[in-house]
Enzyme design. Structure first.
Site, short mmCIF file in Angstrom:
data_model
loop_
_atom_site.label_atom_id
_atom_site.label_comp_id
_atom_site.label_asym_id
_atom_site.label_seq_id
_atom_site.Cartn_x
_atom_site.Cartn_y
_atom_site.Cartn_z
N SER A 108 -3.62 -18.67 -5.24
CA SER A 108 -3.06 -17.73 -6.91
C SER A 108 -2.66 -18.07 -7.49
O SER A 108 -2.24 -19.27 -7.59
CB SER A 108 -2.15 -16.91 -5.60
OG SER A 108 -1.57 -16.66 -6.53
N HIS B 183 -7.02 -15.70 -6.62
CA HIS B 183 -6.62 -14.19 -5.89
C HIS B 183 -5.34 -14.85 -7.72
O HIS B 183 -4.87 -15.33 -8.24
CB HIS B 183 -5.44 -14.57 -5.12
CG HIS B 183 -4.33 -13.64 -4.43
ND1 HIS B 183 -5.24 -12.48 -3.81
CD2 HIS B 183 -2.91 -13.64 -4.86
CE1 HIS B 183 -4.26 -11.82 -3.60
NE2 HIS B 183 -2.83 -12.50 -4.70
N ASP C 103 -1.89 -12.64 -8.98
CA ASP C 103 -0.96 -11.04 -8.79
C ASP C 103 -0.71 -10.91 -9.53
O ASP C 103 -0.19 -11.99 -11.23
CB ASP C 103 -0.45 -11.88 -8.89
CG ASP C 103 -0.19 -13.14 -6.97
OD1 ASP C 103 -0.42 -11.68 -6.13
OD2 ASP C 103 -0.16 -14.06 -6.57
N MET D 19 1.68 -8.11 -11.69
CA MET D 19 3.38 -7.17 -10.80
C MET D 19 4.22 -7.06 -12.89
O MET D 19 3.72 -7.42 -13.93
CB MET D 19 4.68 -8.90 -10.91
CG MET D 19 3.83 -9.39 -9.98
SD MET D 19 4.67 -11.15 -9.49
CE MET D 19 4.10 -11.84 -8.48
N HIS E 50 -4.52 -8.88 -7.46
CA HIS E 50 -3.83 -7.76 -6.30
C HIS E 50 -2.47 -6.83 -7.37
O HIS E 50 -1.57 -7.47 -7.73
CB HIS E 50 -3.16 -8.64 -5.14
CG HIS E 50 -1.92 -8.34 -4.79
ND1 HIS E 50 -0.41 -9.32 -4.00
CD2 HIS E 50 -1.42 -7.65 -4.35
CE1 HIS E 50 -0.16 -9.20 -3.64
NE2 HIS E 50 -0.26 -7.49 -3.66
N MET F 247 0.11 -5.17 -7.52
CA MET F 247 1.70 -4.88 -7.31
C MET F 247 2.39 -4.49 -8.35
O MET F 247 3.42 -4.83 -9.03
CB MET F 247 2.82 -6.08 -6.89
CG MET F 247 2.16 -6.92 -5.80
SD MET F 247 2.60 -9.05 -5.97
CE MET F 247 1.32 -9.26 -6.55
N MET G 77 1.16 -8.91 3.78
CA MET G 77 2.13 -9.56 2.60
C MET G 77 2.41 -10.40 4.02
O MET G 77 3.26 -9.48 4.49
CB MET G 77 3.05 -8.81 1.88
CG MET G 77 2.14 -7.97 0.89
SD MET G 77 0.84 -9.71 -0.26
CE MET G 77 2.53 -10.77 -0.22
N ASP H 50 -1.14 -13.17 3.10
CA ASP H 50 -0.55 -13.41 1.34
C ASP H 50 0.66 -14.04 1.60
O ASP H 50 1.97 -13.35 1.67
CB ASP H 50 -0.65 -12.26 0.28
CG ASP H 50 -0.28 -12.95 -0.72
OD1 ASP H 50 0.24 -13.38 -1.54
OD2 ASP H 50 -0.44 -12.02 -1.95
C1 DX5 Z 1 3.34 -13.02 -4.22
C2 DX5 Z 1 2.36 -13.28 -4.11
C3 DX5 Z 1 1.49 -13.65 -3.00
C4 DX5 Z 1 2.29 -15.89 -3.95
C5 DX5 Z 1 2.13 -16.47 -3.38
O1 DX5 Z 1 3.68 -12.02 -4.52
O2 DX5 Z 1 1.88 -11.62 -4.21
O3 DX5 Z 1 0.49 -13.79 -4.15
O4 DX5 Z 1 1.91 -15.96 -5.39
O5 DX5 Z 1 2.37 -17.70 -3.19
P1 DX5 Z 1 2.72 -18.96 -1.63
O6 DX5 Z 1 2.02 -19.22 -1.43
O7 DX5 Z 1 3.67 -19.68 -2.79
O8 DX5 Z 1 4.04 -18.22 -1.32
ZN ZN Z 2 -0.61 -11.48 -3.78
#
Ligand code: DX5
Ligand code: ZN
Length: 217
Positions: free
Chosen positions: A7, A32, A34, A36, A65, A67, A136, A174
């Site tokens: 990620s 990956h 993320d 947000m 992903h 969010m 998650m 994840d």
């Molecule tokens: C959290 C994200 C993850 C995160 C994972 O909201 O969806 O993808 O970046 O990071 P680690 O591996 O550090 O938990």
């Molecule tokens: Zn993620």
């Protein structure tokens, strides 16, 4: 084959292209991303422009992903940015089946994500349509959190539901995954492993990815 998915949330954004090429060379399977919005989750990351720039740098598939609230409004933007997988959360979707089909109709893979407090049983009627279910194993919003061990039970339970009905979807996990626990996550039944801080925070990423992979064989 099981896949390691770094990620980029944990990458150094001032050197993003080097960071991505580095994990690609180190043996990553998928990148990956993320996304947000500061509303569905308490943090803001980046949007489709960055994903599109990342797509120019790497040959690896992009796993987006989302969010964010109202994900249906942004599916086309992330598709146009080069996403190969787009995953949306169960929790903020009144019309999950519609959004999953919206993604699949673009010819890419659709994922459904559940938060730690959402039971896998609620996914029963979407498993036939989803390509991926993402469990998650931390509360979404930040990298570097501790793996919630209850997730292992959820992974096994989902594995049985999928296998019993011969659904085609794969299980992605994840949050909080590293060399110390990836074996357990794999043995519980996961196919795709998102690793942020454990890969980007490691001094020898090649070695780390190699160890992660040895543990999921
Ligand atoms: C959290 C994200 C993850 C995160 C994972 O909201 O969806 O993808 O970046 O990071 P680690 O591996 O550090 O938990
Ligand atoms: Zn993620």
């Amino acid at each position: 084959m099981k896949k390691i998915c770094p990620s980029i949330l944990s990458a150094d954004f001032s050197r993003l292209s080097d960071e991505i090429l580095d994990v690609e060379k180190a043996g990553a399977d998928i990148i990956h991303c993320d996304i947000m919005d500061g509303s569905f989750v308490p943090n803001i990351s980046f949007g489709a422009k960055i994903v599109s720039d990342v797509n120019k740098i790497t040959e690896l598939p992009l796993d987006v992903h989302l969010m964010i609230n109202n994900p249906e409004k942004y599916i086309n933007d992330f598709y146009n940015a080069g996403a190969d997988i787009i995953s949306v959360h169960y929790e903020n979707n009144y019309h999950l089946d519609r959004v999953v089909n919206q993604i699949k109709n673009l010819g890419i893979k659709a994922g459904v994500v559940i938060n730690p407090a959402t039971p896998v049983l609620l996914l029963e009627d979407i498993l036939g349509a989803a390509d991926i279910v993402l469990i998650m194993s931390v509360n979404p919003g930040f990298g570097g959190q501790r793996f919630i061990t209850q997730s292992l039970k959820k992974i096994s339970q989902l594995r049985s539901m999928i296998d019993k009905n011969n659904y085609g979807c794969v299980i992605e996990v994840d949050g909080g995954i590293g060399i110390e626990n990836i074996k357990e996550v794999s043995e519980a039944g996961a196919d795709m492993f998102v690793c942020g801080s454990s890969i980007f925070g490691s001094a020898d990423r090649k070695k780390t990815i190699q160890i992660l992979r040895e543990n999921i064989l």
